[in-house]
Write a protein that holds these residues in place. Structure first.
Motif, PDB file in Angstrom:
ATOM      1  N   SER A   1     -11.477 -15.906   2.154  1.00 11.50           N
ATOM      2  CA  SER A   1     -12.448 -15.125   2.541  1.00 11.50           C
ATOM      3  C   SER A   1     -12.354 -13.265   2.716  1.00 11.50           C
ATOM      4  CB  SER A   1     -12.640 -14.885   3.772  1.00 11.50           C
ATOM      5  OG  SER A   1     -11.935 -14.772   4.595  1.00 11.50           O
ATOM      6  N   GLY A   2     -10.975 -12.971   2.098  1.00 12.53           N
ATOM      7  CA  GLY A   2     -10.304 -11.598   2.104  1.00 12.53           C
ATOM      8  C   GLY A   2      -8.832 -11.671   2.651  1.00 12.53           C
ATOM      9  N   PRO A   3      -8.431 -10.463   2.894  1.00  7.94           N
ATOM     10  CA  PRO A   3      -6.890 -10.648   3.036  1.00  7.94           C
ATOM     11  C   PRO A   3      -6.024 -11.256   4.005  1.00  7.94           C
ATOM     12  CG  PRO A   3      -7.742  -8.007   3.314  1.00  7.94           C
ATOM     13  CD  PRO A   3      -8.865  -9.311   2.808  1.00  7.94           C
ATOM     14  N   PRO A   4      -5.158 -11.554   4.338  1.00  3.57           N
ATOM     15  CA  PRO A   4      -4.668 -12.256   6.545  1.00  3.57           C
ATOM     16  C   PRO A   4      -5.190 -10.644   6.861  1.00  3.57           C
ATOM     17  CG  PRO A   4      -2.480 -11.933   4.828  1.00  3.57           C
ATOM     18  CD  PRO A   4      -3.877 -11.465   3.766  1.00  3.57           C
TER      19      PRO A   4
ATOM     20  N   GLU B   1     -14.226  -4.966  17.040  1.00  2.00           N
ATOM     21  CA  GLU B   1     -12.383  -6.063  16.938  1.00  2.00           C
ATOM     22  C   GLU B   1     -12.044  -4.778  16.863  1.00  2.00           C
ATOM     23  OE1 GLU B   1     -11.981  -7.643  12.696  1.00  2.00           O
ATOM     24  OE2 GLU B   1     -13.033  -9.053  12.617  1.00  2.00           O
ATOM     25  N   VAL B   2     -10.823  -5.440  17.706  1.00  4.20           N
ATOM     26  CA  VAL B   2      -8.877  -3.869  17.585  1.00  4.20           C
ATOM     27  C   VAL B   2      -8.948  -4.053  15.892  1.00  4.20           C
ATOM     28  CG1 VAL B   2      -6.913  -3.676  17.789  1.00  4.20           C
ATOM     29  CG2 VAL B   2      -8.707  -4.871  19.563  1.00  4.20           C
ATOM     30  N   TRP B   3      -8.774  -2.706  15.791  1.00  2.00           N
ATOM     31  CA  TRP B   3      -8.843  -1.913  14.689  1.00  2.00           C
ATOM     32  C   TRP B   3      -7.593  -2.529  14.130  1.00  2.00           C
ATOM     33  CZ3 TRP B   3      -5.753   2.620  12.346  1.00  2.00           C
ATOM     34  CH2 TRP B   3      -5.042   3.540  13.121  1.00  2.00           C
ATOM     35  N   ASP B   4      -7.486  -2.784  12.273  1.00  2.00           N
ATOM     36  CA  ASP B   4      -5.986  -3.035  12.076  1.00  2.00           C
ATOM     37  C   ASP B   4      -5.426  -1.876  11.447  1.00  2.00           C
ATOM     38  OD1 ASP B   4      -4.303  -3.288  10.672  1.00  2.00           O
ATOM     39  OD2 ASP B   4      -4.968  -5.504   9.875  1.00  2.00           O
ATOM     40  N   ALA B   5      -4.302  -1.190  12.206  1.00  4.58           N
ATOM     41  CA  ALA B   5      -3.850   0.484  11.889  1.00  4.58           C
ATOM     42  C   ALA B   5      -3.845   0.629  10.506  1.00  4.58           C
ATOM     43  CB  ALA B   5      -2.825   0.420  13.106  1.00  4.58           C
ATOM     44  N   HIS B   6      -3.028  -0.515  10.309  1.00  3.24           N
ATOM     45  CA  HIS B   6      -2.284  -0.403   8.474  1.00  3.24           C
ATOM     46  C   HIS B   6      -3.657  -0.778   7.449  1.00  3.24           C
ATOM     47  CE1 HIS B   6       0.565  -1.833   5.354  1.00  3.24           C
ATOM     48  NE2 HIS B   6      -0.359  -2.494   4.833  1.00  3.24           N
ATOM     49  N   HIS B   7      -4.634  -1.547   7.623  1.00  3.03           N
ATOM     50  CA  HIS B   7      -5.169  -1.635   6.837  1.00  3.03           C
ATOM     51  C   HIS B   7      -6.779  -0.741   6.651  1.00  3.03           C
ATOM     52  CE1 HIS B   7      -3.291  -5.717   6.136  1.00  3.03           C
ATOM     53  NE2 HIS B   7      -3.352  -5.504   4.691  1.00  3.03           N
ATOM     54  N   ASP B   8      -7.235  -0.239   8.072  1.00  8.08           N
ATOM     55  CA  ASP B   8      -8.281   0.118   8.319  1.00  8.08           C
ATOM     56  C   ASP B   8      -8.205   2.299   7.413  1.00  8.08           C
ATOM     57  OD1 ASP B   8      -9.687  -2.760   8.548  1.00  8.08           O
ATOM     58  OD2 ASP B   8      -9.018  -2.567  10.761  1.00  8.08           O
ATOM     59  N   ALA B   9      -6.562   2.142   7.874  1.00  4.64           N
ATOM     60  CA  ALA B   9      -7.050   3.877   8.502  1.00  4.64           C
ATOM     61  C   ALA B   9      -7.890   4.239   7.407  1.00  4.64           C
ATOM     62  CB  ALA B   9      -5.080   4.359   8.418  1.00  4.64           C
ATOM     63  N   SER B  10      -7.098   3.989   6.162  1.00  2.00           N
ATOM     64  CA  SER B  10      -7.990   4.133   5.271  1.00  2.00           C
ATOM     65  C   SER B  10      -9.654   4.774   4.798  1.00  2.00           C
ATOM     66  CB  SER B  10      -7.688   4.313   3.421  1.00  2.00           C
ATOM     67  OG  SER B  10      -8.143   4.561   2.515  1.00  2.00           O
ATOM     68  N   ASP B  11      -9.536   3.542   5.152  1.00  3.34           N
ATOM     69  CA  ASP B  11     -11.411   2.977   5.569  1.00  3.34           C
ATOM     70  C   ASP B  11     -12.208   4.621   6.765  1.00  3.34           C
ATOM     71  OD1 ASP B  11     -11.923   1.367   2.988  1.00  3.34           O
ATOM     72  OD2 ASP B  11     -12.096  -0.008   4.842  1.00  3.34           O
ATOM     73  N   ILE B  12     -11.549   3.927   7.440  1.00  2.62           N
ATOM     74  CA  ILE B  12     -11.805   5.136   9.251  1.00  2.62           C
ATOM     75  C   ILE B  12     -11.896   6.131   8.012  1.00  2.62           C
ATOM     76  CG2 ILE B  12     -11.251   5.734  10.987  1.00  2.62           C
ATOM     77  CD1 ILE B  12     -10.295   2.730  11.875  1.00  2.62           C
ATOM     78  N   ARG B  13     -10.867   7.068   7.856  1.00  3.63           N
ATOM     79  CA  ARG B  13     -11.005   8.109   7.470  1.00  3.63           C
ATOM     80  C   ARG B  13     -11.966   8.633   6.456  1.00  3.63           C
ATOM     81  NH1 ARG B  13      -8.647  11.116   3.055  1.00  3.63           N
ATOM     82  NH2 ARG B  13      -8.077  13.310   3.520  1.00  3.63           N
TER      83      ARG B  13
ATOM     84  N   GLN C   1      -2.646  13.716   8.245  1.00  4.38           N
ATOM     85  CA  GLN C   1      -2.330  13.571  10.232  1.00  4.38           C
ATOM     86  C   GLN C   1      -3.474  13.525  10.494  1.00  4.38           C
ATOM     87  OE1 GLN C   1      -3.619  18.495   9.709  1.00  4.38           O
ATOM     88  NE2 GLN C   1      -2.872  18.682  11.905  1.00  4.38           N
ATOM     89  N   PHE C   2      -4.762  12.507  10.186  1.00  7.72           N
ATOM     90  CA  PHE C   2      -5.552  12.056  10.168  1.00  7.72           C
ATOM     91  C   PHE C   2      -5.017  10.414  11.477  1.00  7.72           C
ATOM     92  CE2 PHE C   2      -9.323   8.996  10.364  1.00  7.72           C
ATOM     93  CZ  PHE C   2     -10.443   9.038  11.234  1.00  7.72           C
ATOM     94  N   GLN C   3      -4.157   9.668  10.609  1.00  2.30           N
ATOM     95  CA  GLN C   3      -3.847   8.999  10.839  1.00  2.30           C
ATOM     96  C   GLN C   3      -2.881   9.158  12.147  1.00  2.30           C
ATOM     97  OE1 GLN C   3      -1.731   6.704   8.181  1.00  2.30           O
ATOM     98  NE2 GLN C   3      -3.405   6.854   6.345  1.00  2.30           N
TER      99      GLN C   3
ATOM    100  N   PRO D   1     -19.881  -8.303   7.184  1.00  2.00           N
ATOM    101  CA  PRO D   1     -20.018  -9.234   6.633  1.00  2.00           C
ATOM    102  C   PRO D   1     -19.202  -9.747   6.044  1.00  2.00           C
ATOM    103  CG  PRO D   1     -21.737  -9.684   8.854  1.00  2.00           C
ATOM    104  CD  PRO D   1     -21.616  -7.479   7.850  1.00  2.00           C
ATOM    105  N   GLY D   2     -18.950 -10.639   5.372  1.00  2.13           N
ATOM    106  CA  GLY D   2     -17.809 -10.680   3.895  1.00  2.13           C
ATOM    107  C   GLY D   2     -17.245  -9.484   3.157  1.00  2.13           C
ATOM    108  N   THR D   3     -17.820  -8.746   3.186  1.00  2.86           N
ATOM    109  CA  THR D   3     -17.091  -7.457   2.267  1.00  2.86           C
ATOM    110  C   THR D   3     -15.831  -7.298   3.433  1.00  2.86           C
ATOM    111  OG1 THR D   3     -18.208  -5.574   3.175  1.00  2.86           O
ATOM    112  CG2 THR D   3     -18.349  -7.326   1.302  1.00  2.86           C
ATOM    113  N   ARG D   4     -15.944  -7.498   4.717  1.00  2.00           N
ATOM    114  CA  ARG D   4     -14.939  -7.076   5.865  1.00  2.00           C
ATOM    115  C   ARG D   4     -14.806  -5.078   6.032  1.00  2.00           C
ATOM    116  NH1 ARG D   4     -13.894  -9.342   9.642  1.00  2.00           N
ATOM    117  NH2 ARG D   4     -11.585  -9.138  10.096  1.00  2.00           N
ATOM    118  N   LEU D   5     -16.104  -4.237   5.096  1.00  2.00           N
ATOM    119  CA  LEU D   5     -15.629  -3.112   4.765  1.00  2.00           C
ATOM    120  C   LEU D   5     -15.905  -2.696   6.853  1.00  2.00           C
ATOM    121  CD1 LEU D   5     -16.353  -0.681   3.437  1.00  2.00           C
ATOM    122  CD2 LEU D   5     -19.048  -0.923   3.019  1.00  2.00           C
ATOM    123  N   VAL D   6     -15.374  -1.375   7.034  1.00  2.00           N
ATOM    124  CA  VAL D   6     -15.498  -1.052   7.982  1.00  2.00           C
ATOM    125  C   VAL D   6     -16.746  -0.103   8.861  1.00  2.00           C
ATOM    126  CG1 VAL D   6     -15.413   0.981   9.844  1.00  2.00           C
ATOM    127  CG2 VAL D   6     -13.169  -0.412   8.775  1.00  2.00           C
ATOM    128  N   LEU D   7     -18.161  -0.597   8.684  1.00  2.53           N
ATOM    129  CA  LEU D   7     -19.647   0.080   9.336  1.00  2.53           C
ATOM    130  C   LEU D   7     -19.381   1.203  10.792  1.00  2.53           C
ATOM    131  CD1 LEU D   7     -21.622  -3.059   8.739  1.00  2.53           C
ATOM    132  CD2 LEU D   7     -20.458  -1.063   6.862  1.00  2.53           C
TER     133      LEU D   7
END
Length: 524
Positions: free
Chosen positions: A103-106, A195-207, A224-226, A243-249
């Protein structure tokens, strides 16, 4: 018609170096296909958006689709935390082919599903194993080196899973318009899992999301954003994923900071609420907003909530031209665009000044003096700021900014105003590359230009009378001293933030508006 303007759809993509596709060429009717799927949160599937209906396995459509092509399919889930058990081993040995779904990375310390796929591969021996990923294969590393047959599925949508089954048996999926398909993934409005954000994996998507949702003026560099988001102990951020892609919406940032020196009263900030433009009006923002407010109000000591953020600063408040004013008002935020009352929607401005535009200030008024803070005066400064903060709601969180400078050389970044030797005014200055904690919390001066310093937390005592414009004289002289201090550090401009009122006065002194917000607070 230009074909580039037509809707496009991308089905499953395939790598098959062992030539086991189509499976119909490999299997007899009596052979068993084993479908191993991860136990994932049911809400990840668009099948489970209706809270009135019982949740179903997100991969059930895949099992049914395979069964339409082959009479004997066994669908067995696996749990990443439990790994491949003896039960799975028995099923693998009875199967003629194994389809292993990832389904995705850990996430959040989960075991790697890729590692479990490798264990399964060793158990398969001569049996063909097909790895099916419901995420971007690149997120999982170099799968092609470990697995000869890999199918990438766009999402957990039933139609995508059915198309993947068709591909396994050599059938071409029917092209579909992409945009209507995406819209069918969600039912609007609804409650989305937060969900609580994943600081390591989500930072780029959120920026990227931040840059999509804000004017270019507010775009920040990645580091600076991180840095502004990662505030251990003071920040809690949340996401909604596709759902599925785990992309931050959608993304919501919240902070807490101390109100005063007591350490018992906290200020909560709903600092950001961002939703991808393509996914708005579907309940994502509401789900994030309500979840974040519940968490903030449950936090011990939180006494007031801000729509925006004081420190660290992303946006001080809702931009004055935001189309979301009515949305937030309906959610209980006191927003009155005509109000001049602090906390109820009063206009608050960031002002930019070029030093060359600063007018001559004339002779120093009698009994007044201004200079940088000396180390022995620091405790008296904290006492002054705390006393004034208690009198004024608009100084929420200021004490903490001054207190952070304790035992640092940046104490001398504080500019003091005295009347007959008594402190009557203070201001914090900051510039990039000076080690100031204030500069770390307020990014906009440095992003405006390398030669832009900042002035913040300007405090003029209520005991200073306004007779004969005495308060104005104190403010002008305080700013003049700040300009001199920053000029000595190589700055040629300054940004002063979160100023309430005084537009005519600032404009007459050469300032220009840089950004304008609504000052919005509510009690807990």
């Amino acid at each position: 018609m230009d074909s580039s303007s037509a809707p496009s759809w991308q089905g499953p993509t395939t790598q098959d170096s062992q030539s086991c596709i189509p499976l119909s060429n490999q299997l007899k009717d009596a052979d068993i296909i084993l479908l191993l799927t991860p136990g994932v949160v049911p809400q990840m599937s668009p099948l489970n958006r209706d809270p009135e209906k019982p949740a179903s396995d997100p991969f059930e459509p895949l099992g049914k689709a395979l069964a339409r092509h082959h009479p004997r399919v066994r669908h067995v889930p696996y749990l990443p935390r439990n790994g491949i058990t003896g039960t799975h081993v028995v099923h693998i040995r009875l199967a003629a082919a194994v389809v292993f779904v990832i389904s995705g990375p850990p996430r959040h310390g989960q075991p790697s599903q890729v590692a479990l796929a490798e264990i399964t591969k060793s158990l398969c021996e001569h049996r063909p194993q097909i790895v099916m990923t419901c995420c971007n294969v690149q997120e999982l590393g170099a799968l092609e080196k470990s697995f000869p047959t890999v199918i990438q599925v766009p999402s957990l949508a039933p139609l995508d899973l059915e198309d993947a089954a068709d591909v396994l048996f050599g059938k071409s999926p029917k092209p579909r318009p992409r945009e209507p398909h995406l819209r069918n993934l969600v039912v609007s409005p609804t409650s989305w899992p937060v969900e609580v954000w994943d600081a390591h994996h989500d930072a780029s998507d959120i920026r990227d999301l931040w840059c999509q949702c804000t004017p270019e003026t507010f775009h920040l560099g990645r580091h600076q954003f991180q840095s502004l988001l990662r505030r251990d102990g003071y920040a809690m951020h949340y996401v909604v994923r596709e759902p599925g892609t785990r992309l931050v919406l959608g993304f919501c940032a919240t902070y807490t900071t101390y109100s005063d020196s007591g350490g018992d009263r906290l200020l909560g900030s709903l600092a950001l609420l961002l939703v991808r433009p393509s996914h708005r009006h579907r309940g994502i923002g509401l789900s994030l907003h309500n979840h974040a407010l519940r968490q903030l109000t449950r936090t011990r000591g939180v006494c007031r909530l801000q729509l925006g953020s004081t420190f660290p600063r992303l946006l001080y408040g809702l931009p004055v031209d935001s189309p979301s004013v009515h949305w937030f008002r309906r959610r209980g935020w006191p927003v009155d665009p005509q109000s001049s009352t602090p906390g109820l929607g009063q206009e608050v401005c960031d002002w930019l000044l070029k030093f060359k535009d600063w007018p001559a200030t004339g002779p120093m008024p009698s009994r007044l003096s201004f200079r940088p803070c000396e180390f022995p005066e620091f405790d008296a400064v904290l006492e002054f700021v705390e006393k004034e903060s208690r009198r004024k709601d608009g100084m929420m969180g200021w004490y903490d900014q001054y207190a952070k400078l304790a035992n640092t050389m940046n104490v001398r970044d504080i500019v003091l105003g005295f009347e007959d030797g008594v402190i009557i005014a203070t201001a914090l200055t900051y510039a990039r590359n000076t080690g100031s904690t204030v500069a770390e919390d307020l990014p906009w001066a440095s992003t405006t230009g390398d030669d832009v310093g900042g002035v913040t937390c300007v405090c003029v005592s209520d005991e200073v009378p306004n007779n004969a414009n005495r308060r104005d004289a104190v403010m002008i002289r305080l700013l003049d001293s700040c300009i001199g201090l920053l000029a000595n550090q190589g700055m040629s401009k300054l940004l002063i933030d979160a100023v309430k009122g005084g537009d005519e006065g600032f404009q007459s002194m050469g300032f220009q508006k840089w950004a304008t917000y609504r000052d919005i607070w509510r009690d807990v």
